[in-house]
Design an enzyme around this catalytic site. Structure first.
Site, PDB file in Angstrom:
ATOM      1  N   HIS A  81     117.148  44.337 -19.796  1.00 12.52           N
ATOM      2  CA  HIS A  81     117.395  45.776 -19.881  1.00 12.52           C
ATOM      3  C   HIS A  81     118.560  46.080 -20.817  1.00 12.52           C
ATOM      4  O   HIS A  81     119.483  45.286 -20.973  1.00 12.52           O
ATOM      5  CB  HIS A  81     117.562  46.431 -18.499  1.00 12.52           C
ATOM      6  CG  HIS A  81     118.832  46.155 -17.785  1.00 12.52           C
ATOM      7  ND1 HIS A  81     118.887  45.510 -16.565  1.00 12.52           N
ATOM      8  CD2 HIS A  81     120.124  46.465 -18.071  1.00 12.52           C
ATOM      9  CE1 HIS A  81     120.140  45.439 -16.156  1.00 12.52           C
ATOM     10  NE2 HIS A  81     120.909  46.011 -17.053  1.00 12.52           N
TER      11      HIS A  81
ATOM     12  N   ASN B 189     117.268  40.738 -17.083  1.00 10.93           N
ATOM     13  CA  ASN B 189     115.828  40.968 -17.276  1.00 10.93           C
ATOM     14  C   ASN B 189     115.538  41.662 -18.606  1.00 10.93           C
ATOM     15  O   ASN B 189     114.446  42.155 -18.821  1.00 10.93           O
ATOM     16  CB  ASN B 189     115.267  41.788 -16.102  1.00 10.93           C
ATOM     17  CG  ASN B 189     115.956  43.138 -15.970  1.00 10.93           C
ATOM     18  OD1 ASN B 189     116.783  43.505 -16.807  1.00 10.93           O
ATOM     19  ND2 ASN B 189     115.612  43.889 -14.938  1.00 10.93           N
TER      20      ASN B 189
ATOM     21  N   ASP C  35     124.991  55.116 -19.901  1.00 10.93           N
ATOM     22  CA  ASP C  35     124.377  55.365 -18.598  1.00 10.93           C
ATOM     23  C   ASP C  35     125.414  55.655 -17.516  1.00 10.93           C
ATOM     24  O   ASP C  35     126.621  55.463 -17.726  1.00 10.93           O
ATOM     25  CB  ASP C  35     123.502  54.163 -18.189  1.00 10.93           C
ATOM     26  CG  ASP C  35     124.181  52.817 -18.411  1.00 10.93           C
ATOM     27  OD1 ASP C  35     125.403  52.787 -18.624  1.00 10.93           O
ATOM     28  OD2 ASP C  35     123.483  51.797 -18.367  1.00 10.93           O
TER      29      ASP C  35
ATOM     30  N   GLU D 223     114.837  49.593 -17.807  1.00  4.05           N
ATOM     31  CA  GLU D 223     114.312  48.416 -17.122  1.00  4.05           C
ATOM     32  C   GLU D 223     112.961  48.013 -17.724  1.00  4.05           C
ATOM     33  O   GLU D 223     112.299  48.825 -18.375  1.00  4.05           O
ATOM     34  CB  GLU D 223     114.125  48.750 -15.634  1.00  4.05           C
ATOM     35  CG  GLU D 223     115.419  49.087 -14.906  1.00  4.05           C
ATOM     36  CD  GLU D 223     116.231  47.855 -14.524  1.00  4.05           C
ATOM     37  OE1 GLU D 223     116.143  46.817 -15.207  1.00  4.05           O
ATOM     38  OE2 GLU D 223     116.979  47.943 -13.530  1.00  4.05           O
TER      39      GLU D 223
HETATM   40  C1  GLP Z   1     124.490  46.915 -16.451  1.00  2.00           C
HETATM   41  C2  GLP Z   1     124.647  47.965 -17.543  1.00  2.00           C
HETATM   42  C3  GLP Z   1     124.213  47.447 -18.889  1.00  2.00           C
HETATM   43  C4  GLP Z   1     124.798  46.068 -19.118  1.00  2.00           C
HETATM   44  C5  GLP Z   1     124.234  45.117 -18.109  1.00  2.00           C
HETATM   45  C6  GLP Z   1     124.709  43.678 -18.287  1.00  2.00           C
HETATM   46  O1  GLP Z   1     123.320  47.005 -15.725  1.00  2.00           O
HETATM   47  N1  GLP Z   1     123.956  49.180 -17.268  1.00  2.00           N
HETATM   48  O2  GLP Z   1     124.624  48.366 -19.891  1.00  2.00           O
HETATM   49  O3  GLP Z   1     124.507  45.631 -20.418  1.00  2.00           O
HETATM   50  O4  GLP Z   1     124.624  45.560 -16.831  1.00  2.00           O
HETATM   51  O5  GLP Z   1     125.935  43.493 -17.672  1.00  2.00           O
HETATM   52  P1  GLP Z   1     126.905  42.278 -17.895  1.00  2.00           P
HETATM   53  O6  GLP Z   1     127.562  42.519 -19.194  1.00  2.00           O
HETATM   54  O7  GLP Z   1     127.868  42.362 -16.758  1.00  2.00           O
HETATM   55  O8  GLP Z   1     126.083  41.041 -17.873  1.00  2.00           O
END
Ligand code: GLP
Length: 243
Positions: free
Chosen positions: A138, A136, A67, A143
């Site tokens: 995702h 959440n 993304d 989402e």
């Molecule tokens: C972001 C990314 C995801 C990632 C998520 C969790 O929103 N788009 O790909 O998995 O955050 O992040 P973290 O690893 O910092 O908890």
């Protein structure tokens, strides 16, 4: 689904790096699907270290990221391209032309989404997709929703996600409202998936995702249907999942 239970974040990073390592050893020109967020940073560091030690060669490896934020340029410190450069690409011998992320500045975002799907197909499909999980549920930026979004698409970020990611920005107002993300079908087409999770904060959502009903309200729950899912998570994140 295979669950690799690790002692802590460092152990998770080492073991996850080993999975990526073996993918590259077995297929030096593999296509890796990569993720951002805090969770994979340690794994990227281990991979960079293994490159420096001479154990790994990235010269034929190709990558596609999950993304990118809409509206941030490549040189914006919070863009995912910048993140990847900082945390991995600048530390290894990967050919920059072999690294792909959605273009968050594309004038026509819809066309960019179609183009990204074509890029992945032309590159032969993802061999190993790295995933983190949002609070959440995702994955990428898919989402919670009423249906599973299939292809790469533009998404409106939820307040929950914007707040979680605000820690990387000066203020929440600066967090983009939209992103381009691979869809659930895009992700599920990967030949293998490695899901990383670390820390207490992820224990509830990880349980819901791995043991709860498969529902687009918890996008990561779809991973239960993947034939080759490897979960690499630490004790804290797995504390609600019996071993
Ligand atoms: C972001 C990314 C995801 C990632 C998520 C969790 O929103 N788009 O790909 O998995 O955050 O992040 P973290 O690893 O910092 O908890």
């Amino acid at each position: 689904m295979r669950i690799i239970r690790t002692k802590n974040y460092q152990d998770m990073s080492q073991k996850a790096a080993n999975v990526v390592f073996s993918t590259i050893i077995l297929k030096p020109d593999c296509l890796l699907g990569l993720a951002t967020g805090g969770t994979p940073v340690g794994m990227y560091q281990v991979l960079a270290d293994r490159y420096v030690m001479g154990d790994l060669d990235f010269k034929s490896v190709k990558t596609v990221n999950l993304d990118e934020y809409v509206g941030l340029s490549e040189d914006h410190p919070q863009s995912y391209r910048y993140f990847m450069m900082e945390n991995l690409f600048s530390k290894i011998n990967i050919d920059r032309a072999n690294t792909y992320l959605p273009n968050g500045l594309a004038e026509d975002s819809e066309a960019e989404c179609e183009n990204y799907e074509e890029v992945i197909t032309k590159l032969g499909g993802v061999d190993l997709q790295v995933l983190g999980i949002g609070n959440n549920g995702h994955i990428g930026f898919n989402e919670p929703a009423d249906v599973f979004d299939k292809q790469t698409h533009v998404v409106k970020l939820t307040e929950n996600t914007r707040q979680a990611n605000a820690r990387f920005f000066d203020s929440i107002e600066q967090v983009p409202t939209d992103a381009i993300t691979m869809g659930i079908k895009t992700i599920m087409k990967a030949r293998a998936i490695i899901l990383l999770a670390s820390g207490e904060g992820k224990k509830e959502i990880l349980k819901e995702a791995l043991l709860g009903p498969i529902t687009p309200k918890v996008p990561a729950s779809v991973l239960q249907l993947h034939p080759n899912l490897i979960v690499v998570a630490d004790e804290a994140a797995l504390s609600l999942i019996p071993s």
